[in-house]
Enzyme design. Structure first.
Site, PDB file in Angstrom:
ATOM      1  N   SER A 135      -2.458   8.753  20.947  1.00 55.14           N
ATOM      2  CA  SER A 135      -2.832   9.887  20.103  1.00 55.14           C
ATOM      3  C   SER A 135      -1.631  10.366  19.296  1.00 55.14           C
ATOM      4  O   SER A 135      -0.476  10.157  19.695  1.00 55.14           O
ATOM      5  CB  SER A 135      -3.338  11.044  20.967  1.00 55.14           C
ATOM      6  N   TYR A 147      -2.573  17.881  27.811  1.00 50.84           N
ATOM      7  CA  TYR A 147      -3.230  16.692  27.274  1.00 50.84           C
ATOM      8  C   TYR A 147      -2.234  15.853  26.476  1.00 50.84           C
ATOM      9  O   TYR A 147      -2.158  14.625  26.642  1.00 50.84           O
ATOM     10  CB  TYR A 147      -4.407  17.096  26.380  1.00 50.84           C
TER      11      TYR A 147
END
Length: 223
Positions: A135, A147
């Site tokens: 990501s 996250y």
């Protein structure tokens, strides 16, 4: 004989789009996710090249059985796309929920490790490829994002695994997208990356000749 790719988190979003794109490119696809109904619908859509296996990738025994079932059904394993993952409330560390962290870390980190551990012996036989979903937040710092920290692990792990797999001519690629219009978000994001954009990057990585290893593909929305 067609090559085979195993995809985790295959029931929707990036995983489902990648399954469709890989099948269109001539690959057999083993579809793994917890949602059995969605997997079966996707497998029916793709046809004989697809195998649906309901599996929680944080369950090591279930994952090992799913990999064995894939190899038995298709005759081997040439690539893996470790795509299963989950987000969490962006409440920072002080105000965060440790129970939420537990589930997210187990899926985003241990799920990837378990998937690699279960599949690498088969990939070694075919000099295959391990692809994992990273990501943008695994490349930049975002205030208090647990996250994001899990994706920093994914990026670091992918680089280390690439060096390990290189010893037997295997390859590892991390796909690093910015915001993607998937069920990950509560509201649609039609002006952001689409799942097919990421799926195309996966197929591009798979299509490289033996002399080339694309270590990372970073995609961003063009708005």
């Amino acid at each position: 004989m067609a090559k085979t790719i195993l995809i985790t988190g295959a029931s929707s979003g990036i995983g489902a789009a990648s399954a469709r794109a890989a099948a269109q490119a001539g690959w057999n696809v083993a579809l793994l996710a917890r949602s059995e109904d969605k997997l079966k619908a996707l497998a029916d859509e793709i046809g004989d090249a697809a195998l649906a296996i309901a599996c929680d990738v944080t369950d090591r025994d279930a994952l090992e059985n799913s990999v064995s079932q894939t190899v038995s059904h298709f005759g081997g394993l040439d690539a893996v796309f470790a795509n299963a993952g989950k987000g969490g409330a962006q409440s920072g560390v002080e105000n965060g929920d440790p129970a939420d962290w537990h589930d997210m870390v187990h899926l985003n980190i241990l799920g990837v490790l378990y998937t690699a551990h279960a599949t690498l012996p088969h990939l070694r036989k075919t000099k295959g490829q391990f692809i994992v979903t990273g990501s943008k937040v695994g490349r930049e710092h975002f205030k208090g994002s647990i996250y994001g920290a899990t994706k920093w692990f994914v990026h670091g792990f992918a680089g280390n695994l690439a060096e390990e797999m290189r010893e037997w001519n295997g390859r590892c690629t991390v796909i690093s997208p910015g915001m993607v219009d998937t069920p990950f978000f509560d509201e649609a994001k039609p002006d952001k990356l689409q799942p097919k954009n990421v799926a195309d990057a996966v197929v591009f990585a798979l299509s490289q000749p033996d002399t080339s290893c694309v270590r990372e593909i970073h995609l961003m929305p063009n708005d």
